[in-house]
Design an enzyme around this catalytic site. Structure first.
Site, PDB file in Angstrom:
ATOM      1  N   GLY A 131      11.510  24.822  29.483  1.00 48.80           N
ATOM      2  CA  GLY A 131      12.865  24.906  30.197  1.00 48.80           C
ATOM      3  C   GLY A 131      12.286  23.248  30.700  1.00 48.80           C
ATOM      4  O   GLY A 131      13.177  23.636  32.464  1.00 48.80           O
ATOM      5  N   ASN A 159      15.793  22.404  31.124  1.00 48.67           N
ATOM      6  CA  ASN A 159      17.332  22.458  31.245  1.00 48.67           C
ATOM      7  C   ASN A 159      17.713  22.882  32.560  1.00 48.67           C
ATOM      8  O   ASN A 159      18.935  23.266  32.780  1.00 48.67           O
ATOM      9  CB  ASN A 159      17.972  22.787  30.150  1.00 48.67           C
ATOM     10  CG  ASN A 159      17.747  24.435  30.084  1.00 48.67           C
ATOM     11  OD1 ASN A 159      17.169  24.336  30.984  1.00 48.67           O
ATOM     12  ND2 ASN A 159      18.430  24.881  28.868  1.00 48.67           N
ATOM     13  N   GLY A 218      16.446  23.756  36.815  1.00 48.83           N
ATOM     14  CA  GLY A 218      15.086  24.154  37.721  1.00 48.83           C
ATOM     15  C   GLY A 218      13.493  23.234  37.995  1.00 48.83           C
ATOM     16  O   GLY A 218      14.523  21.449  38.108  1.00 48.83           O
ATOM     17  N   GLY A 255      11.586  22.527  35.866  1.00 48.89           N
ATOM     18  CA  GLY A 255      11.672  21.489  34.392  1.00 48.89           C
ATOM     19  C   GLY A 255      12.487  20.424  34.196  1.00 48.89           C
ATOM     20  O   GLY A 255      11.975  19.151  33.967  1.00 48.89           O
ATOM     21  N   TYR A 311       5.619  39.372  37.523  1.00 50.99           N
ATOM     22  CA  TYR A 311       5.564  38.179  37.074  1.00 50.99           C
ATOM     23  C   TYR A 311       4.109  37.720  37.514  1.00 50.99           C
ATOM     24  O   TYR A 311       3.511  36.603  36.935  1.00 50.99           O
ATOM     25  CB  TYR A 311       6.631  38.119  37.966  1.00 50.99           C
ATOM     26  CG  TYR A 311       6.674  36.051  38.585  1.00 50.99           C
ATOM     27  CD1 TYR A 311       6.889  35.304  37.303  1.00 50.99           C
ATOM     28  CD2 TYR A 311       6.331  35.621  39.532  1.00 50.99           C
ATOM     29  CE1 TYR A 311       7.642  34.330  37.821  1.00 50.99           C
ATOM     30  CE2 TYR A 311       6.415  34.461  39.708  1.00 50.99           C
ATOM     31  CZ  TYR A 311       6.990  33.847  38.929  1.00 50.99           C
ATOM     32  OH  TYR A 311       7.108  32.437  39.472  1.00 50.99           O
TER      33      TYR A 311
HETATM   34  N1  LIG Z   1      11.386  28.207  41.555  1.00 50.21           N
HETATM   35  C1  LIG Z   1      10.534  29.054  41.990  1.00 50.21           C
HETATM   36  O1  LIG Z   1      10.214  28.999  43.373  1.00 50.21           O
HETATM   37  C2  LIG Z   1       9.411  28.722  41.798  1.00 50.21           C
HETATM   38  C3  LIG Z   1       7.833  29.180  42.421  1.00 50.21           C
HETATM   39  C4  LIG Z   1       6.640  28.892  41.720  1.00 50.21           C
HETATM   40  C5  LIG Z   1       6.143  29.038  40.474  1.00 50.21           C
HETATM   41  N2  LIG Z   1       7.330  28.512  39.446  1.00 50.21           N
HETATM   42  C6  LIG Z   1       7.760  28.944  38.079  1.00 50.21           C
HETATM   43  O2  LIG Z   1       8.128  27.462  37.614  1.00 50.21           O
HETATM   44  C7  LIG Z   1       8.650  27.497  36.488  1.00 50.21           C
HETATM   45  C8  LIG Z   1      10.020  26.340  35.916  1.00 50.21           C
HETATM   46  O3  LIG Z   1      10.763  27.743  37.051  1.00 50.21           O
HETATM   47  P1  LIG Z   1      12.905  27.199  37.935  1.00 50.21           P
HETATM   48  O4  LIG Z   1      12.068  27.792  39.249  1.00 50.21           O
HETATM   49  O5  LIG Z   1      12.532  25.878  37.642  1.00 50.21           O
HETATM   50  O6  LIG Z   1      13.575  28.693  37.148  1.00 50.21           O
HETATM   51  P2  LIG Z   1      14.688  28.261  36.131  1.00 50.21           P
HETATM   52  O7  LIG Z   1      15.655  27.390  37.139  1.00 50.21           O
HETATM   53  O8  LIG Z   1      15.210  29.862  35.767  1.00 50.21           O
HETATM   54  O9  LIG Z   1      13.956  27.396  34.689  1.00 50.21           O
HETATM   55  C9  LIG Z   1      13.790  28.220  33.823  1.00 50.21           C
HETATM   56  C10 LIG Z   1      13.700  27.735  32.453  1.00 50.21           C
HETATM   57  O10 LIG Z   1      12.480  28.251  31.158  1.00 50.21           O
HETATM   58  C11 LIG Z   1      14.165  28.682  30.463  1.00 50.21           C
HETATM   59  N3  LIG Z   1      13.154  29.722  29.794  1.00 50.21           N
HETATM   60  C12 LIG Z   1      13.637  30.658  30.443  1.00 50.21           C
HETATM   61  N4  LIG Z   1      13.729  31.814  29.521  1.00 50.21           N
HETATM   62  C13 LIG Z   1      12.547  30.588  28.164  1.00 50.21           C
HETATM   63  C14 LIG Z   1      12.392  31.226  26.365  1.00 50.21           C
HETATM   64  N5  LIG Z   1      11.879  32.608  26.262  1.00 50.21           N
HETATM   65  N6  LIG Z   1      12.063  29.739  25.709  1.00 50.21           N
HETATM   66  C15 LIG Z   1      12.425  29.139  26.224  1.00 50.21           C
HETATM   67  N7  LIG Z   1      12.456  28.360  27.117  1.00 50.21           N
HETATM   68  C16 LIG Z   1      12.768  29.352  28.771  1.00 50.21           C
HETATM   69  C17 LIG Z   1      15.482  28.495  30.401  1.00 50.21           C
HETATM   70  O11 LIG Z   1      15.677  27.457  29.772  1.00 50.21           O
HETATM   71  P3  LIG Z   1      16.922  28.290  28.748  1.00 50.21           P
HETATM   72  O12 LIG Z   1      17.685  29.671  29.666  1.00 50.21           O
HETATM   73  O13 LIG Z   1      18.289  27.560  28.201  1.00 50.21           O
HETATM   74  O14 LIG Z   1      16.276  28.872  27.794  1.00 50.21           O
HETATM   75  C18 LIG Z   1      14.919  26.961  31.916  1.00 50.21           C
HETATM   76  O15 LIG Z   1      15.144  25.962  31.440  1.00 50.21           O
HETATM   77  C19 LIG Z   1       8.601  28.955  35.903  1.00 50.21           C
HETATM   78  O16 LIG Z   1       7.287  28.749  35.184  1.00 50.21           O
HETATM   79  C20 LIG Z   1       8.187  29.364  37.384  1.00 50.21           C
HETATM   80  O17 LIG Z   1       7.153  30.682  37.599  1.00 50.21           O
HETATM   81  C21 LIG Z   1       8.720  28.266  39.822  1.00 50.21           C
END
Ligand SMILES: NC(=O)c1ccc[n+]([C@@H]2O[C@H](COP(=O)([O-])OP(=O)(O)OC[C@H]3O[C@@H](n4cnc5c(N)ncnc54)[C@H](OP(=O)(O)O)[C@@H]3O)[C@@H](O)[C@H]2O)c1
Length: 368
Positions: A87, A89, A91, A93, A245
């Site tokens: 992930g 690409n 947020g 990541g 989740y």
């Molecule tokens: N944002 C928050 O406030 C927050 C808070 C607590 C924890 N987190 C955790 O942080 C992590 C990153 O989240 P984020 O907020 O940065 O979310 P995000 O912006 O939605 O990014 C999610 C990433 O995961 C990839 N992804 C989704 N489904 C996938 C799949 N089936 N296979 C491979 N890659 C996949 C997406 O790329 P593609 O769509 O191209 O696959 C994207 O790069 C997550 O584990 C989330 O639970 C986030």
């Protein structure tokens, strides 16, 4: 006064808060608001000025502890080290990929959307000034995709020093063909299989240089104990989506604890962590509801941090020398946090491990 205060908030929230900067901006706002004094007098602070100072202090603490949080700094260089960020690409990541690339690491990002990943790759290269960034396709929902990803990764990369299991989803519907909710499937089973298949490379790498695995969980793991029937059922509404989740994020923590035990005796340590509330695409499906969309638009600028701040605890867990004695631990805001008893339940953790092996059996290698 309101205008001055808003300018103040804008200035502070767009730059990393440092005490000197805070004092300078506060004094400037005071002068703008109250006029430049012709001479310094005793008791010169009026009620209005006192109010400005109090508001300024509150704003400082809000920005420093809510909007920004700690920043991890290191003088380590990672030239010759390889990091894989699922992930990567978007947020958290993508922000993490930039931080690793800045330190000279060879960075591989892996997500489903190839076009988006290619664009992210060039953004990362440009921002970090490091050309060693590679984008690969990986779908954590599809075990065949995971298997062929690992085959390709092993062909192209010699080592794996840092595995950042960051990819995650929330609020999507459906059941996988192996009978679990898709959110749980992607966030836990996909990550479980990927990590297991990469274990041989990680262990080989660790013979020459220590390796670390960071599992990106979330504070929402506290929403409840692991319910093995619930994770096999459809969700019905936003609260139910949130609970699903939370279940998957609890699984990330249990997986980390179990992994740390299995890795004793190897130079591989593992951590789970919460990145903070970060502006990203993860809540997008919730925003289809106009009420939630409106609420998000109001809440996000007040409480959500930029991706850069979400990367900080990941960098801390990956690089800090003091964390290695806490393998299996959970981190938030660049420090270790105690886990709830529910998360440390050995029985549930073992059951989750056994189910995970059963679900992915056909695809697992003898890597342990
Ligand atoms: N944002 C928050 O406030 C927050 C808070 C607590 C924890 N987190 C955790 O942080 C992590 C990153 O989240 P984020 O907020 O940065 O979310 P995000 O912006 O939605 O990014 C999610 C990433 O995961 C990839 N992804 C989704 N489904 C996938 C799949 N089936 N296979 C491979 N890659 C996949 C997406 O790329 P593609 O769509 O191209 O696959 C994207 O790069 C997550 O584990 C989330 O639970 C986030």
């Amino acid at each position: 006064m309101v205008g001055t205060f808003l300018c103040y908030l804008y200035l502070l929230s767009h730059y990393r808060v440092r005490v000197a900067g805070f004092v300078a901006v506060t004094v400037l706002c005071l002068l703008l608001q109250c006029g430049f004094p012709s001479r310094i007098e005793a008791n010169m602070l009026s009620k209005k000025q006192v109010l400005i100072v109090i508001l300024a202090l509150l704003a400082y603490y809000w920005i420093k502890y809510v909007k920004q949080g700690p920043v991890y700094t290191t003088d380590k260089r990672l030239d010759g080290k390889t990091v894989l960020i699922t992930g990567g690409n978007a947020g958290v990541g993508k922000a993490t990929a930039i931080e690793f690339a800045k330190l000279g690491a060879r960075v591989v990002i892996a997500s489903r959307n190839v076009q988006k990943s290619q664009k992210a790759k060039y953004d990362i290269i440009e921002e970090a000034g490091n050309k060693n960034v590679f984008a690969m396709q990986l779908d954590l929902e599809n075990f065949n995709s995971i298997k062929s990803f690992v085959k390709q990764f092993d062909k192209e990369q010699e080592h794996l020093h840092y595995l950042i299991n960051n990819a995650g989803v929330m609020g999507i519907d459906g059941i996988t063909d192996y009978g679990y909710h898709r959110v749980f499937g992607i966030n836990h089973f996909g990550t479980f299989l990927l990590t297991n298949l990469l274990m041989k490379t990680i262990k080989e790498t660790s013979k020459r240089s220590p390796a670390r695995i960071v599992n990106v969980s979330a504070g929402l793991y506290k929403l409840g104990a692991l319910d093995f029937d619930y994770i096999r059922s459809e969700t019905n509404g936003y609260f139910s989506d949130l609970k699903m989740y939370g279940q998957s994020k609890l699984a990330n923590i249990m997986f980390t604890i179990k992994l740390s035990k299995l890795l004793k005796g190897f130079d591989v340590t593992t951590y789970s962590m919460h990145p903070g509330a970060i502006k990203s695409e993860i809540g997008t499906s919730f925003q289809q509801s106009s009420i939630l969309n409106f609420a998000y638009k109001i809440i996000s600028p007040i409480f959500f941090r930029e991706g850069f701040y979400g990367a900080q605890t990941i960098m801390y867990c990956s690089l800090d020398d003091n964390v290695t004695k806490h393998s299996g631990g959970y981190f938030s805001n660049c420090k270790q946090e105690d886990l709830t008893e529910i998360a440390m339940n050995d029985g549930a953790s073992q059951k989750l491990w056994d189910i995970s092996v059963e679900v992915t059996q056909k695809y697992l290698n003898e890597n342990w």
